[in-house]
Design an enzyme around this catalytic site. Structure first.
Site, PDB file in Angstrom:
ATOM      1  N   CYS A  69      50.734  46.355  43.723  1.00 14.87           N
ATOM      2  CA  CYS A  69      49.975  46.343  44.801  1.00 14.87           C
ATOM      3  C   CYS A  69      50.720  46.703  46.083  1.00 14.87           C
ATOM      4  O   CYS A  69      51.687  45.564  46.560  1.00 14.87           O
ATOM      5  CB  CYS A  69      49.075  45.129  44.716  1.00 14.87           C
ATOM      6  SG  CYS A  69      47.808  45.235  46.064  1.00 14.87           S
ATOM      7  N   CYS A  86      45.307  48.676  51.560  1.00 11.44           N
ATOM      8  CA  CYS A  86      43.806  49.100  51.065  1.00 11.44           C
ATOM      9  C   CYS A  86      42.845  48.361  51.645  1.00 11.44           C
ATOM     10  O   CYS A  86      41.782  48.892  52.217  1.00 11.44           O
ATOM     11  CB  CYS A  86      43.891  49.429  49.724  1.00 11.44           C
ATOM     12  SG  CYS A  86      45.229  50.265  48.906  1.00 11.44           S
ATOM     13  N   THR A 134      44.872  39.583  49.376  1.00 11.95           N
ATOM     14  CA  THR A 134      46.034  40.444  48.830  1.00 11.95           C
ATOM     15  C   THR A 134      46.650  40.850  50.060  1.00 11.95           C
ATOM     16  O   THR A 134      46.311  41.411  51.007  1.00 11.95           O
ATOM     17  CB  THR A 134      45.395  41.733  48.395  1.00 11.95           C
ATOM     18  OG1 THR A 134      44.701  41.270  47.027  1.00 11.95           O
ATOM     19  CG2 THR A 134      46.454  42.497  47.842  1.00 11.95           C
ATOM     20  N   GLU A 164      48.959  37.182  46.783  1.00  9.96           N
ATOM     21  CA  GLU A 164      47.747  37.075  47.096  1.00  9.96           C
ATOM     22  C   GLU A 164      47.994  35.348  47.769  1.00  9.96           C
ATOM     23  O   GLU A 164      49.139  34.690  47.757  1.00  9.96           O
ATOM     24  CB  GLU A 164      46.974  36.617  45.849  1.00  9.96           C
ATOM     25  CG  GLU A 164      46.956  37.885  44.888  1.00  9.96           C
ATOM     26  CD  GLU A 164      46.164  38.983  45.402  1.00  9.96           C
ATOM     27  OE1 GLU A 164      45.541  38.857  46.164  1.00  9.96           O
ATOM     28  OE2 GLU A 164      46.694  39.958  45.042  1.00  9.96           O
ATOM     29  N   HIS A 196      36.102  49.806  48.613  1.00 12.19           N
ATOM     30  CA  HIS A 196      37.148  49.273  47.892  1.00 12.19           C
ATOM     31  C   HIS A 196      37.186  49.566  46.539  1.00 12.19           C
ATOM     32  O   HIS A 196      38.309  49.530  45.677  1.00 12.19           O
ATOM     33  CB  HIS A 196      37.224  47.683  48.061  1.00 12.19           C
ATOM     34  CG  HIS A 196      38.519  47.200  47.869  1.00 12.19           C
ATOM     35  ND1 HIS A 196      39.629  47.748  48.524  1.00 12.19           N
ATOM     36  CD2 HIS A 196      38.723  46.092  47.224  1.00 12.19           C
ATOM     37  CE1 HIS A 196      40.694  46.968  48.252  1.00 12.19           C
ATOM     38  NE2 HIS A 196      40.280  45.849  47.502  1.00 12.19           N
ATOM     39  N   TYR A 232      40.336  51.882  43.965  1.00 10.79           N
ATOM     40  CA  TYR A 232      40.573  51.408  42.635  1.00 10.79           C
ATOM     41  C   TYR A 232      40.676  52.689  41.729  1.00 10.79           C
ATOM     42  O   TYR A 232      41.405  52.582  40.807  1.00 10.79           O
ATOM     43  CB  TYR A 232      39.834  50.463  41.816  1.00 10.79           C
ATOM     44  CG  TYR A 232      40.015  49.135  42.427  1.00 10.79           C
ATOM     45  CD1 TYR A 232      40.604  48.753  43.518  1.00 10.79           C
ATOM     46  CD2 TYR A 232      39.841  47.752  41.837  1.00 10.79           C
ATOM     47  CE1 TYR A 232      40.901  47.401  43.960  1.00 10.79           C
ATOM     48  CE2 TYR A 232      39.889  46.609  42.227  1.00 10.79           C
ATOM     49  CZ  TYR A 232      40.648  46.197  43.464  1.00 10.79           C
ATOM     50  OH  TYR A 232      40.801  45.221  43.995  1.00 10.79           O
ATOM     51  N   CYS A 256      44.790  53.602  43.173  1.00 13.79           N
ATOM     52  CA  CYS A 256      45.867  52.617  42.901  1.00 13.79           C
ATOM     53  C   CYS A 256      45.995  52.199  41.557  1.00 13.79           C
ATOM     54  O   CYS A 256      47.165  52.260  41.020  1.00 13.79           O
ATOM     55  CB  CYS A 256      45.792  51.520  43.786  1.00 13.79           C
ATOM     56  SG  CYS A 256      44.308  50.383  43.436  1.00 13.79           S
ATOM     57  N   GLU A 299      43.050  42.001  38.862  1.00 18.26           N
ATOM     58  CA  GLU A 299      42.427  42.289  39.860  1.00 18.26           C
ATOM     59  C   GLU A 299      41.465  43.681  39.413  1.00 18.26           C
ATOM     60  O   GLU A 299      40.458  43.801  40.235  1.00 18.26           O
ATOM     61  CB  GLU A 299      43.500  42.987  40.924  1.00 18.26           C
ATOM     62  CG  GLU A 299      42.821  43.309  42.293  1.00 18.26           C
ATOM     63  CD  GLU A 299      44.191  43.992  43.024  1.00 18.26           C
ATOM     64  OE1 GLU A 299      44.503  45.236  43.060  1.00 18.26           O
ATOM     65  OE2 GLU A 299      44.727  43.150  43.899  1.00 18.26           O
TER      66      GLU A 299
END
Length: 483
Positions: free
Chosen positions: A100, A104, A191, A257, A292, A296, A299, A447
Site C-alpha cells: 500500500c 489514495c 492508512t 495503519e 475509493h 481498488y 492498486c 483491506e
C-alpha cells in the site's frame, strides 16, 4: 516546490513533530524505525516515479487551480481521462511496491470534499468551497501527503453517534468558538496516517439532526497539538526488527495503519469544510466511498501482478512449469486480476462532471468493482499458496540457511530446480508469504474486504443504483404490459 522527490519527502517528515506510539513506546524518530520505514519508502515511490519521464502522464497532471504540473495524488479530476489515469497510476505503484502506497485516501477525499462543499455553499451561502480551494492550492504547492480520514471507531454499530455510551466514539465538535471549533474523538484504521503531512477529516456515515455535532470536515497538520497516533500491529511485523531481508518477504516496501486520537484539538475557521450541515454527511460519504472503491481497481491489481509473478517464479523454482494445472491456475489468476482492472477502468470511463466541475466516477460500476475486490484477491492468494507449496510456511529462518553447522542441510534439502540458487527460492516463497499471510496481507487481503466499506456496504449501494424498476419497465415495454 510543486514536485518533491522521495528523499525530499522523507526529509519533510523528519522536520515534523508527529507523536507516534509503537509497541508501548513513544517513537523519537519514526522515519528511521525499522518497522515504519518500509511504509515510508512506499510513499516515497509516489514522489520519485513522478520525476520519471516515461511515467509522467499517469503520475502527474496540470492543476486546474494553479495551472502548474502537480503530482496526480494532489489533483482534482477534470475529465474521464484523469479518472482512468488515476487507476493506471495505482496499478503502476502496486507493481513497483507490492504494498500500500498510502496516498489514495487523500486524493479521494480531495475530490469528494471539493464537489460536496460547492453544493453546501449553493444551499446555505457558506464559504466552504473557497476555503477548500485555498487548501488544495496549499497542498499542491507543497506536494503534501494527506491522510483522508473517514472511519470512526463507531462503538455499538446498532446506535447512532449521539446514542453511544461514550460520545467520543465518533469524532465530534465539543466547542464552537468565534474563530473555529474544538474536536474530540478518533479516526481508526488510518492508512498511512503516520506518514502524512496533513489529515483531512470527514464524517463516516449519513447523519440526522441529532448527530449534527458529528457532521464535521476539516484539515489539520499531523503534528498539531492534541493529536497522537497509535501504530497498528501487523502479522509478522517484528521480522523487520531482526535485521535480515529474506524473511521479511518484501525488504524495501510496506504499509501501515494507525489509530489517530484527537484530544480537544482546535480547528481554525479557514480549515473547516463542514460544520453541522448534517444532511450533506451522507453525500460526502457516498462520493468518497465511490472514489475509493474505484481506487481498488488499480492498486490491488498492481499488487496482484506482483503476486502472479511470484507464483510463476515459484512454479519455475519448484520445477513444475510444465504441469497443466499450474498453467491453468496462472491463467485464472490473470483472468481475475484483469477483471478487477476492467471494472476500475469502466467506472472511470463512465464518469460524469459534478456541479463543482471535477469528475465523479460511475457509482454503480465503482461499487461493482469493489464488490469483486472483496473476493478475487482472496482467490488469487489461494492459488498462489497452492502453487508455492507448504515450504512457504515451514521454511527455517534465513539465519539457519547461513548457520555454520545446519546451513548445509537447509541448502541441501530445500533445493528445488537445480539451476536455481536456493536463496532465490527462499526469497520468492517469503514474498508470497508476505502478501498472503504476512505484513502486506493487511493491504492485499483484509483491506480488500473492509477498506472503502465492507462487502455489504457495496451491495446496499448496488441495490440502490441498480435501477431494478427501470429493468422491469424494459420487459413491460418489450412484452406490451401496460400496468
Amino acid at each position: 516546490m510543486a514536485l518533491m522527490t522521495g528523499e525530499e519527502y522523507i526529509q519533510s517528515l523528519k522536520k515534523m513533530k508527529t507523536k507516534v506510539y509503537l509497541m508501548g513506546e513513544l517513537v523519537e524518530n519514526f522515519t528511521n524505525h525499522p518497522m515504519i520505514r518500509p511504509s515510508i519508502n512506499s510513499v516515497a515511490a509516489t514522489y520519485d516515479l513522478a520525476h520519471e519521464e516515461e511515467h509522467q502522464n499517469v503520475m502527474t497532471a496540470v492543476s486546474n487551480i494553479t495551472g502548474e504540473r502537480v503530482n496526480r495524488f494532489c489533483h482534482l479530476h477534470q475529465n474521464t481521462e484523469d479518472l482512468k489515469n488515476k487507476v493506471k497510476m495505482q496499478r503502476l505503484l502496486g507493481q513497483k511496491t507490492a504494498s500500500c502506497f498510502q496516498r489514495c485516501v487523500g486524493m479521494d477525499a480531495f475530490n469528494s470534499i471539493f464537489s460536496t462543499t460547492f453544493e453546501i455553499d449553493e444551499k446555505y451561502g457558506t464559504t466552504y468551497h473557497e476555503r477548500f480551494k485555498k487548501y488544495m492550492k496549499f497542498v499542491q504547492d507543497n506536494d503534501l501527503t494527506v491522510d483522508g480520514a473517514m472511519t470512526d471507531p463507531k462503538g455499538d454499530r446498532g446506535l447512532a453517534p449521539h446514542q453511544q455510551a461514550d460520545l467520543d466514539l465518533y469524532l465530534r465538535v465539543v466547542e464552537q468558538r468565534e474563530d473555529g471549533i474544538v474536536v474530540r474523538g478518533a479516526k481508526a484504521h488510518q492508512t498511512g496516517a503516520v506518514n502524512s503531512h496533513e489529515h483531512l477529516i470527514m464524517p463516516t456515515i449519513a447523519m440526522g439532526e441529532n448527530d449534527k455535532d458529528y457532521a464535521v470536515s476539516f484539515s489539520i497538520p499531523s503534528d498539531a497539538p492534541g493529536i497522537l497516533m497509535i501504530y497498528g500491529r501487523q502479522s509478522c511485523d517484528s521480522r523487520k526488527l531482526e535485521g535480515g531481508h529474506v524473511d521479511v518477504g518484501n525488504p524495501k516496501f510496506g504499509g501501515q495503519e494507525a489509530l489517530v486520537v484527537f484530544n480537544d484539538v482546535f480547528i481554525p475557521n479557514e480549515r473547516i469544510y463542514l460544520n453541522g450541515e448534517y444532511e450533506f454527511a451522507g453525500l460526502l460519504v457516498e462520493r468518497f466511498a465511490g472514489y475509493h472503491r474505484q481506487s481498488y481497481g488499480g492498486c490491488k491489481v498492481g499488487v496482484g501482478d506482483a503476486l502472479i509473478g511470484a507464483a510463476a517464479l515459484a512454479a519455475e523454482y519448484n520445477g513444475v512449469t510444465r504441469a497443466s494445472h499450474v498453467k491453468d491456475k496462472l491463467i485464472e489468476m490473470t483472468h481475475l486480476n484483469e477483471t478487477l482492472y476492467a471494472c476500475g477502468l469502466a467506472c472511470s470511463t463512465e464518469g460524469v462532471p459534478t456541479k463543482a466541475g471535477n469528475y465523479q466516477i460511475d457509482l454503480l460500476l465503482a461499487n461493482v468493482c469493489k464488490q469483486n475486490v472483496t473476493r478475487f484477491p482472496y482467490e488469487i492468494a489461494r492459488l498462489a499458496e497452492d502453487i508455492a507449496g507448504g515450504l512457504m510456511v515451514t521454511m527455517p529462518t534465513d539465519i539457519d540457511f547461513k548457520h555454520p553447522v545446519i546451513g548445509q542441510y537447509c541448502n541441501k534439502y530445500f533445493a528445488g530446480n537445480s539451476k536455481v540458487p536456493v536463496e532465490n527460492r527462499q526469497k520468492v516463497l517469503r514474498f508470497i508469504e508476505n502478501l498472503t499471510l504476512g505484513a502486506s496481507a493487511v493491504g492485499y487481503r483484509t483491506e480488500s474486504m473492509h477498506g472503502a466499506g465492507s462487502p455489504q456496504a457495496q451491495r446496499i449501494m448496488i441495490s440502490r443504483q441498480g435501477n431494478i424498476e427501470g429493468k422491469k419497465q424494459l420487459v413491460k415495454d418489450l412484452t406490451g404490459i401496460k400496468k
